[in-house]
Motif scaffolding. Structure first.
Motif, short mmCIF file in Angstrom:
data_model
loop_
_atom_site.label_atom_id
_atom_site.label_comp_id
_atom_site.label_asym_id
_atom_site.label_seq_id
_atom_site.Cartn_x
_atom_site.Cartn_y
_atom_site.Cartn_z
N HIS A 165 0.82 -1.29 0.02
CA HIS A 165 -0.10 0.02 0.07
C HIS A 165 0.85 1.34 0.15
O HIS A 165 0.65 2.12 -0.68
CB HIS A 165 -0.90 -0.08 1.30
CG HIS A 165 -1.80 0.99 1.19
ND1 HIS A 165 -2.78 1.54 0.31
CD2 HIS A 165 -2.09 1.95 2.28
CE1 HIS A 165 -3.69 2.30 0.47
NE2 HIS A 165 -3.54 2.85 1.59
N PHE A 166 2.12 1.21 0.90
CA PHE A 166 2.71 2.36 0.81
C PHE A 166 3.65 2.60 -0.53
O PHE A 166 3.74 3.57 -1.16
CB PHE A 166 3.67 2.41 2.06
CG PHE A 166 3.15 2.93 3.07
CD1 PHE A 166 3.75 4.02 3.77
CD2 PHE A 166 2.39 2.31 3.91
CE1 PHE A 166 3.15 4.77 5.13
CE2 PHE A 166 1.49 2.83 5.19
CZ PHE A 166 2.09 3.84 5.77
N ASN A 167 4.05 1.52 -1.01
CA ASN A 167 4.86 1.60 -2.47
C ASN A 167 3.75 1.97 -3.49
O ASN A 167 4.25 2.81 -4.23
CB ASN A 167 5.08 0.11 -2.56
CG ASN A 167 6.09 -0.63 -2.15
OD1 ASN A 167 6.31 -2.02 -1.91
ND2 ASN A 167 6.95 0.28 -1.05
N THR A 168 2.53 1.74 -3.42
CA THR A 168 1.63 2.08 -4.55
C THR A 168 1.73 3.69 -4.34
O THR A 168 1.10 4.35 -5.44
CB THR A 168 0.50 1.38 -4.36
OG1 THR A 168 0.46 0.09 -4.32
CG2 THR A 168 -0.83 2.01 -5.37
N ASN A 169 1.82 4.22 -2.99
CA ASN A 169 1.72 5.42 -2.67
C ASN A 169 2.99 6.40 -2.74
O ASN A 169 3.13 7.36 -1.98
CB ASN A 169 0.69 5.88 -1.56
CG ASN A 169 -0.73 5.45 -2.06
OD1 ASN A 169 -1.53 6.32 -2.01
ND2 ASN A 169 -0.98 4.26 -1.61
N GLY A 170 3.96 5.73 -3.37
CA GLY A 170 5.45 6.64 -3.58
C GLY A 170 6.09 6.60 -2.28
O GLY A 170 7.31 7.27 -2.27
N ILE A 171 5.99 5.58 -1.59
CA ILE A 171 6.98 5.20 -0.33
C ILE A 171 7.58 3.89 -0.38
O ILE A 171 6.83 2.83 -0.52
CB ILE A 171 6.15 5.47 1.07
CG1 ILE A 171 5.49 6.92 1.11
CG2 ILE A 171 6.94 5.06 2.23
CD1 ILE A 171 4.50 7.15 2.16
N ASP A 172 8.91 3.81 -0.52
CA ASP A 172 9.73 2.52 -0.15
C ASP A 172 9.21 1.97 1.22
O ASP A 172 8.69 2.43 2.27
CB ASP A 172 11.17 2.62 -0.22
CG ASP A 172 11.43 3.22 -1.81
OD1 ASP A 172 10.66 3.03 -2.64
OD2 ASP A 172 12.63 3.86 -1.76
N ALA A 173 9.55 0.59 1.13
CA ALA A 173 9.30 -0.11 2.67
C ALA A 173 10.45 -1.00 2.73
O ALA A 173 11.03 -1.80 1.93
CB ALA A 173 8.06 -1.14 2.23
N ILE A 174 10.45 -1.20 4.01
CA ILE A 174 11.75 -2.42 4.71
C ILE A 174 10.56 -3.38 5.61
O ILE A 174 10.11 -2.63 6.56
CB ILE A 174 12.53 -1.89 5.55
CG1 ILE A 174 13.77 -1.15 4.47
CG2 ILE A 174 13.45 -3.12 6.17
CD1 ILE A 174 14.92 -0.42 5.52
N LEU A 179 -1.25 4.94 6.27
CA LEU A 179 -0.96 5.72 5.31
C LEU A 179 -1.45 7.38 5.35
O LEU A 179 -0.75 8.29 5.33
CB LEU A 179 -1.32 5.62 3.82
CG LEU A 179 -0.73 6.23 2.80
CD1 LEU A 179 0.76 6.31 2.76
CD2 LEU A 179 -1.42 5.69 1.45
N GLU A 180 -2.73 7.39 5.85
CA GLU A 180 -3.23 8.67 5.93
C GLU A 180 -2.47 9.44 7.24
O GLU A 180 -2.13 10.61 7.27
CB GLU A 180 -4.46 8.39 6.46
CG GLU A 180 -5.76 7.96 5.50
CD GLU A 180 -7.05 7.64 5.90
OE1 GLU A 180 -7.84 7.68 5.04
OE2 GLU A 180 -7.13 7.67 7.02
N PHE A 181 -2.44 8.71 8.00
CA PHE A 181 -1.64 9.38 9.66
C PHE A 181 -0.27 9.65 9.16
O PHE A 181 0.19 11.04 9.28
CB PHE A 181 -1.61 8.22 10.58
CG PHE A 181 -1.10 8.99 11.92
CD1 PHE A 181 -2.00 9.65 12.77
CD2 PHE A 181 0.15 8.58 12.20
CE1 PHE A 181 -1.39 10.13 13.82
CE2 PHE A 181 0.57 9.25 13.38
CZ PHE A 181 -0.15 9.97 14.12
N CYS A 182 0.66 8.97 8.48
CA CYS A 182 1.95 9.20 8.00
C CYS A 182 1.86 10.31 7.14
O CYS A 182 2.91 11.21 7.06
CB CYS A 182 2.63 7.87 7.73
SG CYS A 182 2.93 6.74 8.71
N SER A 183 1.05 10.57 6.14
CA SER A 183 1.08 11.47 5.28
C SER A 183 0.95 12.97 5.87
O SER A 183 1.26 13.98 5.23
CB SER A 183 -0.09 11.23 4.24
OG SER A 183 0.19 10.06 3.60
N LYS A 184 0.23 13.17 6.91
CA LYS A 184 -0.07 14.27 7.82
C LYS A 184 1.46 14.79 8.22
O LYS A 184 1.39 16.00 8.51
CB LYS A 184 -0.79 14.17 8.76
CG LYS A 184 -2.32 13.71 8.52
CD LYS A 184 -3.31 13.60 9.85
CE LYS A 184 -4.63 13.48 9.28
NZ LYS A 184 -5.47 13.06 10.74
#
Length: 320
Positions: free
Chosen positions: A83-92, A312-317
């Motif tokens: 979900h984060f990858n789809t929205n432009g954020i890499d993940a570990i 994702l909503e929370f982190c995007s803020k």
């Protein structure tokens, strides 16, 4: 912060916490391409990190921590990563010591309060990979580690912007007592079987640290923590371990936005695991308590989970 009102409404069949928990743990599947990187830790042991990436080059990263006896390919990890990858954020997706399919090098491994390895992964992401925005998310045991890390450290890198803790046993002893109740016997026994299986492997490698007879006599999770977790990691016993590693006591010190999502029908959590007072008195701690969701079972639509959407909503803020 004020307590957040949850908007989570599960499909009818998954309003039952037991069903939501079991389905999410045994039947959910997420397809995600991951690349593994092994890093060497300061004590000479290693961690395996499972990376996944957004389509466009990104300087933002989410670091994901799994629960007890989990690993980097569990759907609750890969679902968030995707979900984060789809929205432009890499993940570990971090595999704790001994959880990547290969035994770690030492007798000790990981536990609910061991934050050193998280700190090492964060530093690796900043100094070696150049990420400028880092978010943290954990499930269950991994969530406790994140909250403890955010509350016990005064020198958290400025690149760390927010944390999310899902189905988190902020009071470890309280949660342990719940897991020993009859209602949770299937979960208790499954955890114990996996833990003892891995401990038998450790005993063969470290016979001077632990006798096979001691392992065979472990019948409950608290006995496991008395025999192995506490002794291997420098605590007096299981109760000492629970007391010192519970993240509840660290919540008032958190100064980075942190969202806690604990379902009210999570059978793993005791009343103490809903830190209403601490959330009301701590500006950067946000507490959301959906009526449903079980333990990490926040099923929504299109194979996305509510807690993944909220993360994702929370982190995007807090992306500045």
């Amino acid at each position: 912060m004020p307590i957040l009102e949850s908007t989570y409404k599960p499909p009818f069949f998954f309003k039952n916490g037991f069903i939501a928990t079991v389905y999410s743990g045994l039947f959910r599947s997420v397809s995600l391409k991951q690349d593994r990187e092994r890093i060497t830790l300061s004590d000479g042991d290693f961690l395996d990190l499972d990376w996944s990436y957004s389509k466009e080059k990104s300087k933002a990263l989410i670091i994901l921590l799994h629960g007890l006896e989990g690993h980097g390919q569990r759907p609750y990890m890969t679902g968030t990563a995707k979900h984060f990858n789809t929205n432009g954020i890499d993940a570990i997706c971090v595999n704790f010591r001994g959880c990547s399919g290969e035994n770690n090098l030492y007798y000790r491994s990981y536990h609910s309060g061991f934050t050193d390895d998280l700190q090492a992964v964060i530093q690796h992401a900043i100094s070696k990979k150049g990420y400028t925005k880092i978010y943290l998310k954990g499930i269950s045991l991994g969530a406790n580690i994140i909250l403890k890390y955010l509350g016990e450290h005064s020198n958290i890198p400025e690149e760390v912007k927010a944390g999310v803790a899902v189905s988190v046993p902020v009071d470890l002893h309280g949660s342990c007592k719940e897991l020993h109740k009859l209602k949770n016997k299937p979960f208790h026994d499954r955890f114990l079987k996996d833990l003892v299986t891995h401990l038998k492997e450790k005993q063969l490698r470290f016979p001077n640290e632990l006798s096979l007879n001691a392992v065979k006599n472990i019948k409950t999770l608290i006995e496991f923590d008395n025999v192995y977790t506490s002794k291997a990691h420098g605590f007096k016993d299981a109760l000492d371990y629970y007391e010192k590693c519970s993240s509840l006591q660290f919540l008032p010190n958190i100064k980075i936005p942190a969202l806690i999502i604990n379902a009210l029908n999570d059978s793993f959590l005791s009343p103490e695991c809903y830190p209403v007072k601490e959330a009301k008195q701590t500006p950067d701690v946000y507490l959301e308590m959906p009526n449903h969701g079980g333990h990490a079972g926040f099923i929504a639509k299109n194979n996305l989970y509510y807690n993944e959407i909220r993360a994702l909503e929370f982190c995007s803020k807090f992306s500045k």
